[in-house]
Design an enzyme around this catalytic site. Structure first.
Site, short mmCIF file in Angstrom:
data_model
loop_
_atom_site.label_atom_id
_atom_site.label_comp_id
_atom_site.label_asym_id
_atom_site.label_seq_id
_atom_site.Cartn_x
_atom_site.Cartn_y
_atom_site.Cartn_z
N LYS A 8 39.62 29.10 46.16
CA LYS A 8 40.34 28.75 44.91
C LYS A 8 41.11 27.45 45.10
CE LYS A 8 39.08 32.30 42.48
NZ LYS A 8 38.08 32.13 41.43
N SER B 73 44.04 31.57 40.94
CA SER B 73 44.77 32.77 41.36
C SER B 73 46.12 32.38 41.96
CB SER B 73 43.93 33.48 42.43
OG SER B 73 44.70 34.44 43.10
N TYR C 7 38.55 33.58 50.58
CA TYR C 7 38.57 33.73 49.12
C TYR C 7 39.66 32.84 48.53
CZ TYR C 7 40.00 35.45 44.58
OH TYR C 7 40.39 35.50 43.27
P1 NAD Z 1 34.40 40.32 38.48
O1 NAD Z 1 33.72 40.44 39.81
O2 NAD Z 1 34.56 41.53 37.67
O3 NAD Z 1 33.71 39.19 37.61
C1 NAD Z 1 33.06 38.07 38.17
C2 NAD Z 1 31.69 37.98 37.50
O4 NAD Z 1 31.02 36.83 38.01
C3 NAD Z 1 30.81 39.18 37.77
O5 NAD Z 1 30.27 39.63 36.55
C4 NAD Z 1 29.71 38.64 38.68
O6 NAD Z 1 28.49 39.32 38.49
C5 NAD Z 1 29.66 37.19 38.26
N1 NAD Z 1 29.19 36.24 39.28
C6 NAD Z 1 29.61 36.10 40.56
N2 NAD Z 1 28.95 35.09 41.17
C7 NAD Z 1 28.11 34.57 40.24
C8 NAD Z 1 27.17 33.51 40.26
N3 NAD Z 1 26.96 32.80 41.36
N4 NAD Z 1 26.49 33.23 39.13
C9 NAD Z 1 26.68 33.97 38.00
N5 NAD Z 1 27.53 35.00 37.93
C10 NAD Z 1 28.25 35.29 39.04
O7 NAD Z 1 35.83 39.64 38.78
P2 NAD Z 1 37.06 39.44 37.81
O8 NAD Z 1 38.15 40.28 38.32
O9 NAD Z 1 36.63 39.53 36.41
O10 NAD Z 1 37.42 37.94 38.19
C11 NAD Z 1 36.98 36.83 37.42
C12 NAD Z 1 37.48 35.56 38.08
O11 NAD Z 1 38.91 35.60 38.18
C13 NAD Z 1 36.96 35.35 39.50
O12 NAD Z 1 36.72 33.98 39.69
C14 NAD Z 1 38.14 35.80 40.35
O13 NAD Z 1 38.15 35.17 41.61
C15 NAD Z 1 39.31 35.36 39.51
N6 NAD Z 1 40.53 36.13 39.78
C16 NAD Z 1 40.51 37.49 39.70
C17 NAD Z 1 41.67 38.22 39.99
C18 NAD Z 1 41.67 39.73 39.92
O14 NAD Z 1 42.58 40.35 40.44
N7 NAD Z 1 40.71 40.37 39.28
C19 NAD Z 1 42.84 37.55 40.36
C20 NAD Z 1 42.83 36.16 40.42
C21 NAD Z 1 41.67 35.44 40.12
C1 UD1 Z 2 44.88 40.98 46.38
C2 UD1 Z 2 44.43 39.86 47.27
C3 UD1 Z 2 44.58 38.55 46.51
C4 UD1 Z 2 43.75 38.61 45.22
C5 UD1 Z 2 44.22 39.81 44.40
C6 UD1 Z 2 43.38 39.99 43.17
C7 UD1 Z 2 44.86 40.57 49.58
C8 UD1 Z 2 45.69 40.34 50.80
N1 UD1 Z 2 45.23 39.85 48.49
O1 UD1 Z 2 46.23 40.75 45.98
O2 UD1 Z 2 44.13 37.47 47.29
O3 UD1 Z 2 43.93 37.43 44.45
O4 UD1 Z 2 44.10 41.01 45.21
O5 UD1 Z 2 42.09 40.39 43.47
O6 UD1 Z 2 43.92 41.33 49.60
N2 UD1 Z 2 48.35 48.34 48.12
C9 UD1 Z 2 48.53 49.56 48.73
N3 UD1 Z 2 47.44 50.38 48.89
C10 UD1 Z 2 46.20 50.02 48.46
C11 UD1 Z 2 46.02 48.78 47.83
C12 UD1 Z 2 47.13 47.95 47.68
O7 UD1 Z 2 49.63 49.91 49.14
O8 UD1 Z 2 45.24 50.81 48.65
C13 UD1 Z 2 49.52 47.47 47.92
C14 UD1 Z 2 49.42 46.12 48.59
O9 UD1 Z 2 49.92 46.18 49.90
C15 UD1 Z 2 50.25 45.24 47.65
C16 UD1 Z 2 50.04 45.88 46.26
O10 UD1 Z 2 49.60 47.21 46.52
O11 UD1 Z 2 51.61 45.33 47.98
C17 UD1 Z 2 49.02 45.18 45.42
O12 UD1 Z 2 47.80 45.06 46.16
P1 UD1 Z 2 46.42 44.54 45.52
O13 UD1 Z 2 46.16 45.24 44.26
O14 UD1 Z 2 45.37 44.60 46.59
O15 UD1 Z 2 46.74 43.03 45.15
P2 UD1 Z 2 47.32 41.84 46.06
O16 UD1 Z 2 47.46 42.24 47.45
O17 UD1 Z 2 48.51 41.29 45.37
#
Ligand code: NAD
Ligand code: UD1
Length: 337
Positions: free
Chosen positions: A153, A124, A149
């Site tokens: 990473k 991330s 969290y």
């Molecule tokens: P998500 O929660 O939708 O998907 C994660 C999946 O992993 C889920 O299906 C959950 O059931 C499964 N899981 C969790 N722990 C597990 C375990 N111990 N064993 C087996 N399955 C398990 O999340 P996502 O948004 O699809 O994210 C996927 C990956 O990308 C994660 O590692 C997350 O940290 C990373 N990531 C997500 C974002 C985002 O904004 N969505 C941003 C940066 C990184």
């Molecule tokens: C957040 C996490 C980040 C994670 C990412 C993806 C925090 C501080 N950071 O990022 O670690 O990798 O999600 O899961 O939680 N906002 C509003 N109102 C809301 C929600 C968000 O104004 O109800 C604003 C936030 O202040 C930000 C932007 O929208 O400026 C995006 O927010 P969000 O979608 O939560 O993502 P990040 O904060 O970038």
């Protein structure tokens, strides 16, 4: 080639599983369904002519992993499984370190035992922490994440880098996602948050669907165009495509490399509201609130390394991200349930 996709029932994992199947890979999904539904995988199969193998289970279960590797000739692993709620990680850090860090180590041990050395890891942009340099590029130092969290990473990236340095058989891609949004254009798969969403797009969608009353905009005094936070939103289907490119790259190389997956373009919260209103025809009522703890003013990717080395760049713009998010929400107002 057969790919093991951990967390493949989740938001990004399900879109990537679909992309893998469409590209002709065989897929085994391992997911404990702690934050997802099996229906996502049924929908993935509906969208292709291929089928996948689903194993319900945990990456912390070494015996199960050994069985999966014994039963299937896995060529590479895409590792999405993890917990991702920042606020929850502050309250329950051990759960996050156990699941995200220890779980990854167990997975790597099982991979090594099965002689599978190719891994694509979901990292991330959060690993960059707070920095004055923008856009963010891969050479910047990491390690200053402000919550467990993010720190999980950072730790996994470190473990994988050490692993790659210790044993040249490993080939590992660290993919640093910016802000994934959107959904498959069919509206059949998308993001399905548990309870009240923390992230902006899922929250806006639920306001539009009438499930939440108004959006809280956190902070309008940032040094940005309109004072609200700026982020690099990337379409989840572009992100999925980035995984396929990374897989291709690690097939023919060794070592560990990090790539940013973002668009390079930043949008403020108010710009996102406006774009969503335009795409959906729904008014999004909002109110200004103070800054949210741990938020930064701006986060934007320099993704030129991914273009140079993977031949990848995003192709979907803001309007498409908003339309696809809205189509998914409208067609599935209660998610997969
Ligand atoms: P998500 O929660 O939708 O998907 C994660 C999946 O992993 C889920 O299906 C959950 O059931 C499964 N899981 C969790 N722990 C597990 C375990 N111990 N064993 C087996 N399955 C398990 O999340 P996502 O948004 O699809 O994210 C996927 C990956 O990308 C994660 O590692 C997350 O940290 C990373 N990531 C997500 C974002 C985002 O904004 N969505 C941003 C940066 C990184
Ligand atoms: C957040 C996490 C980040 C994670 C990412 C993806 C925090 C501080 N950071 O990022 O670690 O990798 O999600 O899961 O939680 N906002 C509003 N109102 C809301 C929600 C968000 O104004 O109800 C604003 C936030 O202040 C930000 C932007 O929208 O400026 C995006 O927010 P969000 O979608 O939560 O993502 P990040 O904060 O970038």
């Amino acid at each position: 080639m057969k790919i093991l996709v951990t967390g493949g029932a989740g938001y990004i994992g399900s879109h990537t599983t679909l992309a893998l199947l469409e590209a002709g890979f065989e897929v085994v999904v391992l997911d404990n369904l702690c934050n997802s539904s099996k229906i996502a995988l049924t929908r993935v199969e509906q969208l292709t002519t291929s089928t996948l193998t689903f194993v319900e289970g945990d990456i912390n279960d070494r015996a199960l992993l050994d069985n999966v590797f014994a039963e299937h000739r896995i060529g590479a692993v895409m590792h999405f499984a993890g917990l991702k709620a920042v606020g929850e990680s502050v309250v329950q850090p051990l759960m996050y370190y156990r699941n995200n860090v220890a779980g990854t180590l167990i997975l790597c041990e099982a991979m090594a035992a099965a002689k599978v050395f190719k891994l694509v890891f979901s990292s991330s942009a959060t690993v960059y922490g707070e920095t004055n340099e923008m856009p963010l590029h891969e050479q910047l130092p990491t390690g200053s994440a402000t919550n467990p969290y993010g720190q999980s990473k950072v730790m996994v990236e470190r473990c994988l880098s050490d692993l790659g340095a210790a044993d040249p058989r490993w080939s590992i891609a660290l993919l640093r996602y910016f802000n994934p949004v959107g959904a498959h254009s069919s509206g059949l798969i998308g993001e399905n948050p548990n309870g009240r969403p923390n992230n902006l797009l899922p929250y806006i969608s639920q306001v539009a669907a009438g499930k939440l009353e108004e959006l809280a905009v956190y902070g309008n005094d940032y040094p940005t165009t309109d004072g609200t936070g700026v982020r690099d939103y990337i379409h989840v289907v572009d992100l999925a495509d980035g995984h396929l490119r990374a897989l291709q790259a690690i097939e023919s190389s060794h070592g560990v490399a990090a790539w940013n997956l973002g668009t390079g373009v930043g949008y403020s919260v108010l710009q996102i509201i406006e774009a969503f209103e335009k795409a959906s025809g729904c008014k999004i009522p909002y109110r200004l609130f103070p800054r949210r703890d741990g938020d930064i003013a701006e986060c934007r990717a320099d993704s030129s390394k991914a273009l140079r080395e993977l031949g990848w760049q995003s192709t979907r713009g803001l309007a498409e991200m908003m339309m696809d998010t809205w189509r998914w929400t409208r067609q599935n107002p209660t998610g997969y349930s």
